[in-house]
Scaffold this motif. Structure first.
Motif, short mmCIF file in Angstrom:
data_model
loop_
_atom_site.label_atom_id
_atom_site.label_comp_id
_atom_site.label_asym_id
_atom_site.label_seq_id
_atom_site.Cartn_x
_atom_site.Cartn_y
_atom_site.Cartn_z
N ASP A 83 0.83 -1.21 0.00
CA ASP A 83 0.00 0.00 0.00
C ASP A 83 0.87 1.26 0.00
O ASP A 83 0.59 2.22 -0.74
CB ASP A 83 -0.91 0.02 1.24
N LEU A 84 1.90 1.28 0.84
CA LEU A 84 2.75 2.46 0.96
C LEU A 84 3.55 2.69 -0.32
O LEU A 84 3.71 3.84 -0.75
CB LEU A 84 3.69 2.30 2.16
N ARG A 85 4.01 1.62 -0.92
CA ARG A 85 4.76 1.76 -2.17
C ARG A 85 3.86 2.29 -3.29
O ARG A 85 4.29 3.10 -4.11
CB ARG A 85 5.36 0.41 -2.58
N ALA A 86 2.61 1.86 -3.29
CA ALA A 86 1.67 2.32 -4.32
C ALA A 86 1.32 3.80 -4.11
O ALA A 86 1.16 4.55 -5.09
CB ALA A 86 0.41 1.48 -4.28
N ALA A 87 1.21 4.21 -2.86
CA ALA A 87 0.80 5.58 -2.57
C ALA A 87 1.94 6.59 -2.62
O ALA A 87 1.70 7.78 -2.86
CB ALA A 87 0.14 5.63 -1.19
N HIS A 88 3.16 6.11 -2.42
CA HIS A 88 4.29 7.04 -2.29
C HIS A 88 5.48 6.57 -3.13
O HIS A 88 6.25 5.71 -2.70
CB HIS A 88 4.70 7.15 -0.81
N PRO A 89 5.65 7.14 -4.30
CA PRO A 89 6.80 6.78 -5.14
C PRO A 89 8.13 7.07 -4.47
O PRO A 89 9.13 6.45 -4.81
CB PRO A 89 6.61 7.65 -6.39
N ARG A 90 8.14 8.02 -3.53
CA ARG A 90 9.35 8.34 -2.78
C ARG A 90 9.01 8.43 -1.30
O ARG A 90 7.92 8.87 -0.92
CB ARG A 90 9.98 9.65 -3.24
N ILE A 91 9.94 7.99 -0.48
CA ILE A 91 9.81 8.12 0.97
C ILE A 91 11.10 8.75 1.48
O ILE A 91 12.20 8.30 1.15
CB ILE A 91 9.58 6.75 1.64
#
Length: 305
Positions: A83-91
């Motif tokens: 989910d986080l990877r889908a929502a945020h291309p960068r962290i």
């Protein structure tokens, strides 16, 4: 930046940065998330109880969302990472804050001793699954919250990692918090050649949070009585983590904690961890075991020694 008495007023502008904070619905995690959001970061509260997470998000001013994450389940960790990877291309920031302390002998969904499984293995897996979102981002950081408890009866019991032969609440907690530091230092060595992401550790001293709820009743009563005399509030306790995450002068492989007597309370400063935490052979062995237990491998080469 002030060199002493660093407070949330010293946090640099965080606009444009994406921060994931585990265990952010209460205590240290909530305060960490609040400070980052109030200084402009886009913050994700990664929490086990989604309703409590929503209540926490509503109490924070800024760009805040909630993500379900149960660190006691590798399936949940993988789902949350997807989910986080889908929502945020960068962290930009991954704050490994969530933890349990002095719990009765219990196991996670995957059969790990609860404190080791939650405090170390869960965060190890989450970090590995999200790292490719951090690596391209200059100045990105993985901040893992340890404890002065890493010195108390602390060793990594490779012959009985899950405490199946005998169990000590304090010993298991100490092992998990020592593991947090061993992981940070090994991760930093593996990150160093990439030159973009760094791994930093922090500890809150003795902070008055819900973490004590699992201590034995007699000890909890005693600690509750003396807490106002020796502990600090969660806002102060979160400052070492926030400084490790945001101070431009913070470097990979550092360890931040309170500056007061015994590192119990105070403003954040650089502190030292135990000699055991710097044992590179143990760091490497723990890394290999953690990969085997979680099934998560990092997109990094083995550290040069």
């Amino acid at each position: 930046m002030s060199s002493t008495n660093w407070t949330e007023r010293d946090i640099p502008d965080q606009h444009g940065r994406v921060a994931i904070v585990t265990g952010a619905n209460t205590g240290l995690g909530f305060e960490t998330a609040r400070m980052l959001a109030e200084h402009g970061a886009t913050v994700v509260l990664a929490v086990r109880d989604i309703e409590k997470g929503r209540q926490a998000a509503a109490a924070i001013t800024g760009d805040v969302t909630v993500q379900t994450l149960d660190l006691t389940s590798l399936d949940s960790i993988r789902s949350a990472a997807d989910d986080l990877r889908a929502a945020h291309p960068r962290i930009d920031l991954l704050i490994n804050n969530a933890g349990v302390m002095y719990t009765p002998r219990q196991t996670t969904a995957d059969g790990f001793e609860l404190q080791f499984g939650t405090n170390h293995l869960g965060h190890f897996a989450l970090t590995g699954l999200l790292l490719d979102r951090l690596l391209p981002v200059p100045g990105s950081r993985v901040v893992t919250v340890s404890s002065t408890g890493h010195r108390i009866r602390a060793a990594v019991h490779f012959d009985d990692l899950q405490w199946e032969r005998s169990y000590s609440r304090a010993g298991a907690y100490g092992q998990s918090k020592l593991a947090n530091l061993l992981f940070t230092y090994e991760l930093q060595r593996r990150l160093a050649p990439h030159g973009t992401t760094v791994a930093v550790a922090a500890h809150p001293g003795m902070s008055n949070t819900e973490l004590l709820r699992n201590t034995p009743t007699a000890l909890r009563v005693l600690l509750t009585r003396i807490a106002p005399l020796v502990t600090q509030d969660a806002g102060m306790g979160a400052l070492p983590t926030v400084r490790a995450a945001t101070d431009p002068a913070a470097l990979g492989g550092q360890y931040w904690g309170p500056d007061g007597l015994g590192e119990i309370r105070g403003y954040p400063k650089l502190v030292t961890s135990s000699p055991d935490s710097h044992d590179q052979a143990v760091q490497q062995r723990l890394w290999a075991v953690s990969e085997e237990l979680t099934g998560v491998t990092f997109p990094l080469s083995e550290a040069v020694r």
